[in-house]
Design a protein around this motif. Structure first.
Motif, short mmCIF file in Angstrom:
data_model
loop_
_atom_site.label_atom_id
_atom_site.label_comp_id
_atom_site.label_asym_id
_atom_site.label_seq_id
_atom_site.Cartn_x
_atom_site.Cartn_y
_atom_site.Cartn_z
N VAL A 430 12.76 -24.35 13.34
CA VAL A 430 11.33 -24.53 13.59
C VAL A 430 11.05 -23.92 14.96
O VAL A 430 11.65 -24.34 15.95
CB VAL A 430 10.92 -26.02 13.56
N ILE A 431 10.15 -22.95 15.01
CA ILE A 431 9.92 -22.15 16.21
C ILE A 431 8.47 -22.30 16.65
O ILE A 431 7.55 -22.17 15.82
CB ILE A 431 10.24 -20.66 15.94
N ARG A 432 8.26 -22.55 17.92
CA ARG A 432 6.92 -22.60 18.50
C ARG A 432 6.61 -21.25 19.13
O ARG A 432 7.30 -20.81 20.04
CB ARG A 432 6.85 -23.70 19.57
N VAL A 433 5.57 -20.60 18.62
CA VAL A 433 5.12 -19.33 19.18
C VAL A 433 4.09 -19.58 20.28
O VAL A 433 4.14 -18.99 21.35
CB VAL A 433 4.55 -18.41 18.07
N ASP A 434 3.14 -20.45 19.99
CA ASP A 434 2.15 -20.89 20.99
C ASP A 434 1.68 -22.28 20.56
O ASP A 434 2.13 -22.80 19.53
CB ASP A 434 0.99 -19.88 21.11
N PRO A 435 0.79 -22.91 21.32
CA PRO A 435 0.43 -24.31 21.01
C PRO A 435 -0.14 -24.53 19.62
O PRO A 435 -0.13 -25.68 19.14
CB PRO A 435 -0.60 -24.65 22.09
N THR A 436 -0.63 -23.50 18.97
CA THR A 436 -1.20 -23.69 17.63
C THR A 436 -0.49 -22.85 16.56
O THR A 436 -1.01 -22.69 15.46
CB THR A 436 -2.70 -23.34 17.63
N SER A 437 0.68 -22.30 16.90
CA SER A 437 1.39 -21.45 15.94
C SER A 437 2.86 -21.85 15.88
O SER A 437 3.59 -21.69 16.87
CB SER A 437 1.27 -19.97 16.32
N TYR A 438 3.26 -22.36 14.73
CA TYR A 438 4.64 -22.77 14.51
C TYR A 438 5.16 -22.12 13.23
O TYR A 438 4.41 -21.99 12.25
CB TYR A 438 4.75 -24.29 14.40
N TYR A 439 6.41 -21.71 13.26
CA TYR A 439 7.01 -21.06 12.10
C TYR A 439 8.34 -21.73 11.78
O TYR A 439 9.10 -22.10 12.69
CB TYR A 439 7.22 -19.56 12.36
N ALA A 440 8.60 -21.90 10.50
CA ALA A 440 9.85 -22.49 10.04
C ALA A 440 10.44 -21.61 8.94
O ALA A 440 9.70 -20.91 8.23
CB ALA A 440 9.62 -23.91 9.52
N LEU A 441 11.73 -21.65 8.82
CA LEU A 441 12.43 -20.81 7.84
C LEU A 441 13.37 -21.67 7.00
O LEU A 441 14.21 -22.39 7.54
CB LEU A 441 13.24 -19.73 8.56
N GLN A 442 13.19 -21.58 5.69
CA GLN A 442 14.09 -22.29 4.78
C GLN A 442 14.35 -21.44 3.57
O GLN A 442 13.43 -20.89 2.96
CB GLN A 442 13.52 -23.64 4.34
N ASN A 443 15.64 -21.30 3.22
CA ASN A 443 16.03 -20.56 2.03
C ASN A 443 15.39 -19.19 1.95
O ASN A 443 14.92 -18.75 0.91
CB ASN A 443 15.70 -21.37 0.77
N GLY A 444 15.35 -18.50 3.09
CA GLY A 444 14.85 -17.14 3.13
C GLY A 444 13.35 -17.00 3.13
O GLY A 444 12.84 -15.87 3.11
N VAL A 445 12.61 -18.09 3.17
CA VAL A 445 11.15 -18.05 3.12
C VAL A 445 10.58 -18.59 4.42
O VAL A 445 10.95 -19.67 4.87
CB VAL A 445 10.62 -18.86 1.92
#
Length: 709
Positions: A430-445
């Motif tokens: 789970v990655i925080r790019v900025d205070p309103t943008s978060y990205y997570a990666l599971q099973n290649g998606v």
């Protein structure tokens, strides 16, 4: 048949391939002027293909690669046109682009959304303008399929390696343990982290995959191994079978089983099963630092490798050699070479100066797979090219859902060298790019959300800054998962083998793991990060054993010696058709993913052509060339005839070499050989399909597993 049993069957097949006379030779590369071998009984990828439009029949010859990036393939292809009015075929060249979907399991690529940009038919008055319209109409709504082996062979012959893809890995030697009898390596992710087991008075070491307990009052460690308890006063041993196990041990074992957090080691390889059934146990090596185990059956047994000064150590499953001019041992681990004056060490990384004799090991030799880990060999280049080919899928935007589990309140830490932060106590990245943008990666998606506890949706793009995560970060592997595009309903996604742990190191050479040690999270649960040593990737199929809560990740299990089964710790993870680079983690998404291999058929009016010969080629200059049965090149003239080629033919020979090599590999795959070059059969040089006794998954892409469901 279970996934594990299926892999054992395939491994046995490859062992036969290595030893049967003549078969191994079938897998070697072809000479530039060699002809393709006989086709298999069922040609799953026939060329040329016929496309019908009115009175015209187009024979489309095998496409030739020009560029392949971000899921888009551009190329050209020779075409022959026939009709009843003018039966003499007219030859031309088309240029096209297409979105690709790759299924590495089926070894096929689907070309979708094909667009034809231009054509050139020099023998027609309008240059083929009418043909352009017809081809655009035919191909716009009908995908084409082509064997991945064919495309990859072209990449190997023509493409230049991209220096930006080389990763500055660490190559510090792990702790290398050499045993001359059966042995077991138990890895702990750093110093033991102890947690109470309710109602037992015992503590469990949670940062390992085995069931390892401590009774502080008795001053004893307990370890479950194939239906028996072992005990020792210290982790270093000595370990012995426990005659009368205290009742709390069974209670602790049942609790661990219910949690799904341990591997009970109940199904070791047959050779070790026999040993344990006699009442004996292997030597137990517990390590809290990165370690590798090399197991010999007694004193080293040496056999010469023809035309070299190398002696192979034959009584081990590892890639272990003695180089006689230096009287030094060389071993291949995770794609890296180490050497020592004796088996007791100390071992050092071979930064440069690997003896040239290693490149002269015959490809057909049982240890020929190590060639993929010898810089400068064709097999090493082959591995580098393969490591850049993605597995792709089409993901339903409405169907794929994500639930993120945190071990307590989310804890953010910076990602060194970037403005990013990541959650250290999440079950997957789970990655925080900025205070309103978060990205997570599971099973290649990839998924996106506006907050850590927000509603996660399939991401339609990924911020470029994520792809700057360095190898020093445990999240580096996420930089090998991509979003190629989207529609209102689906997202086109893919990942290259770097997502599974294989990276291109200086050489260039493919290795497993970055060499960095990433301490895992150990709170209520243990979330380990990707590793390089001592643990390796498991089967990575789904529904394997009990560790499916996070579905895909790297297995964290013990390493058994004396067999090929438990405990991969070998070379660069390559097997032509069954190595880790051909694992498809997208299967986890079930009905919410469209995997390319589900519909490899020839659509509509596209069918195999009648031209004997796929020896027709489209030149970069827009002219059509062919190679006759005597190896002579001819050029199609504007008058509709053929004339002998004037000038050099080196480039044309490369085209033919690539096509012949691709056809040969495809034929081998169809006939069930399933391996080529740096394929399976050598843990040191090549195979990383897995076979870990641990059977464990951690992380929806490398982090997590052992814990929260």
């Amino acid at each position: 048949m279970t996934n594990r049993a299926h892999h054992w069957k395939r491994r046995a097949l490859f062992a036969m391939l290595l030893v049967l006379p003549g078969l191994s030779g079938c897998t070697s590369g072809m000479s530039a002027l060699g002809e393709p071998p006989a086709a298999s009984d069922v040609d799953v990828d026939p060329w040329p293909r016929q496309l019908a439009s009115g009175d015209d029949t187009f024979s489309l010859f095998q496409p030739q690669y020009e560029s392949w990036d971000q899921g888009r393939l551009s190329g050209r292809a020779a075409v022959a046109v026939e009709n009843r009015v003018s039966p003499q075929p007219k030859y031309g060249v088309i240029w096209f682009a297409a979105r690709t979907e790759v299924d590495k399991e089926a070894r096929m690529v689907m070309l979708e959304d094909v667009t034809v940009s231009k054509v050139d038919f020099p023998s027609t008055p309008d240059g083929g303008a009418a043909y352009l319209a017809a081809l655009r109409q035919i191909l716009s709504g009908q995908p084409l399929t082509i064997a991945l082996d064919r495309l990859q062979a072209e990449l190997e012959v023509e493409r230049v390696e991209d220096p930006s893809r080389i990763v500055q890995v660490k190559n510090d030697p792990p702790r290398i343990i050499v045993s001359q009898g059966p042995a077991l390596l138990v890895r702990i992710d750093g110093q033991p982290v102890l947690r109470e087991v309710a109602g037992t008075g015992l503590l469990r070491v949670i940062n390992t995959r085995v069931l390892l307990l401590l009774d502080r009052s008795a001053g004893r460690y307990y370890f479950w191994l194939m239906n028996r308890w072992l005990a020792a006063p210290e982790l270093d041993g000595p370990w012995a079978v426990l005659g009368n196990p205290p009742a709390p041990l069974e209670t602790a074992k049942q609790a661990a089983v219910q949690s799904g957090q341990v591997d009970l080691l109940d199904t070791p390889a047959p050779e070790l099963t026999q040993l344990l059934q006699t009442g004996a146990i292997p030597a137990i090596h517990v390590s809290t630092v990165p370690a590798e185990l090399i197991v010999l059956r007694g004193q080293p047994a040496l056999a010469p490798i023809a035309a070299t000064d190398i002696l192979q150590v034959t009584n081990t499953d590892d890639d272990l050699f003695l180089y006689t001019p230096q009287q030094e041992y060389y071993v291949l681990l995770s794609g890296r070479w180490f050497r020592a004056a004796s088996l007791q060490g100390p071992w050092e990384y071979v930064a440069s100066g690997l003896p040239g004799d290693f490149a002269r090991i015959p490809e057909s030799h049982p240890k020929g797979a190590v060639l993929a880990s010898v810089p400068g060999t064709p097999q090493a280049r082959q591995a580098v090219i393969a490591n850049d080919i993605p597995q792709t899928a089409t993901i339903s935007r409405s169907g794929a859902e994500l639930a993120v589990h945190y071990d307590g309140p989310p804890q953010l830490e910076p990602i060194e060298g970037t403005p990013l932060q990541y959650v250290v106590n999440a079950s997957f990245p789970v990655i925080r790019v900025d205070p309103t943008s978060y990205y997570a990666l599971q099973n290649g998606v990839w998924f996106a959300a506006s907050s850590l506890n927000g509603s996660w949706a399939v991401a339609t793009s990924v911020p470029p800054v994520i792809y700057t995560i360095p190898a020093s970060s445990p999240l580096h592997y996420v930089t090998y998962a991509y979003v190629y595009g989207s529609t209102p309903n689906v997202v086109y996604t893919g990942y290259t083998p770097g997502y599974l742990g294989t990276v291109v190191a200086p050489g260039p050479i493919v290795v497993y793991g970055t060499g960095y040690v990433y301490p895992g999270w150990a709170g209520t649960f243990w979330y380990p990060w990707p590793v390089t040593w001592g643990w390796g990737p498991f089967d990575l199929g789904f529904g394997v054993d009990v560790f499916t809560g996070f579905a895909f990740g790297f297995a964290v299990g013990p390493y058994w010696g004396w067999h090929h089964g438990w405990g991969w710790h070998g070379g660069c993870c390559w097997g032509w058709h069954h190595g880790i680079s051909h694992v498809n983690v997208y299967h986890h998404w079930g009905e919410h993913v469209h995997i390319t291999g589900n519909h490899f058929i020839h659509h509509g009016d596209i069918r195999a052509g009648h031209f004997s010969g796929g020896s027709v080629y489209a030149g970069r200059d827009g002219r059509v060339y062919r190679r006759d049965g005597q190896g002579h090149w001819q050029e199609h003239t504007s008058g509709g005839g053929w004339a002998g080629l004037r000038g050099p033919s080196a480039e044309h020979d490369q085209w033919h070499q690539a096509r012949a090599m691709g056809g040969q590999r495809l034929g081998n795959f169809n006939r069930g050989f399933g391996a080529h070059g740096f394929g399976e059969g050598s843990r040191g040089g090549g195979f990383a399909g897995g076979f870990h006794g641990g059977g464990a998954f951690h992380g929806g892409g490398g982090h997590g597993g052992g814990g929260h469901r």
